[in-house]
Write a protein that holds these residues in place. Structure first.
Motif, PDB file in Angstrom:
ATOM      1  N   GLU A 208     -10.065 -10.564  33.867  1.00 49.28           N
ATOM      2  CA  GLU A 208      -9.057 -10.275  32.852  1.00 49.28           C
ATOM      3  C   GLU A 208      -9.028 -11.314  31.726  1.00 49.28           C
TER       4      GLU A 208
ATOM      5  N   GLU B  14     -10.870 -12.001  38.441  1.00 45.26           N
ATOM      6  CA  GLU B  14     -11.124 -10.566  38.332  1.00 45.26           C
ATOM      7  C   GLU B  14     -11.647 -10.137  36.967  1.00 45.26           C
TER       8      GLU B  14
ATOM      9  N   TYR C 224      -4.975 -17.238  39.603  1.00 44.22           N
ATOM     10  CA  TYR C 224      -5.998 -16.332  39.085  1.00 44.22           C
ATOM     11  C   TYR C 224      -7.153 -16.275  40.075  1.00 44.22           C
ATOM     12  N   LYS C 225      -7.655 -15.081  40.319  1.00 44.88           N
ATOM     13  CA  LYS C 225      -8.707 -14.917  41.324  1.00 44.88           C
ATOM     14  C   LYS C 225     -10.028 -14.446  40.749  1.00 44.88           C
TER      15      LYS C 225
END
Length: 144
Positions: free
Chosen positions: A142, A140, A137-138
């Motif tokens: 979500e 963003e 996971y970066k």
């Protein structure tokens, strides 16, 4: 039905970079009372999507698993109460692929999302996903 899903899995592209994101607020569009999805959620069901969340392994292995729950916040099902069923995705990796356990780090799961109930020792779920791959996971957004 399972043969159709298996056939679809075999035809899936190797890269799902363009898979739409299913956010937790989208998944909440599945009525717990009627089981009917909202219009926006219906567009994401039975298609390859990407969901960001936290892994709760359903196997005893500490290193790698092929089946787990995906939840919106860390250790959500380990501590009582569990999130509502429309906020939990039961993931089974395609071809029994084993992936490293990620206890505290969020991940992306890309795969075929279906509205289908399941019970586990941790919680009831409203969604099942045939996972194609896991990505880091970066941040963003979500998880909102």
């Amino acid at each position: 039905m399972n043969r159709h899903i298996l056939a679809l899995l075999l035809l899936m592209p190797v890269s799902l970079a363009a898979a739409p994101v299913a956010r937790w607020k989208d998944l909440a569009g599945l009525s717990l009372r009627t089981g009917k999805p909202s219009q926006s959620l219906a567009k994401l069901l039975n298609k390859p999507v990407r969901v960001a969340g936290f892994m709760i392994p359903l196997e005893d292995s500490e290193a790698a698993v092929n089946e787990f729950l995906l939840v919106p916040y860390p250790l959500a099902c380990v501590h009582v109460p569990a999130p509502p069923a429309n906020q939990i995705v039961h993931v089974k990796m395609a071809k029994n692929k084993r992936i490293p356990v990620q206890w505290y780090e969020p991940i992306y799961v890309e795969g075929l999302l279906r509205a289908q109930k399941m019970q586990s020792i941790y919680a009831d779920t409203s969604f099942q996903m045939a996972g194609f791959k896991i990505l880091p996971y970066k941040g963003e957004g979500e998880l909102e």
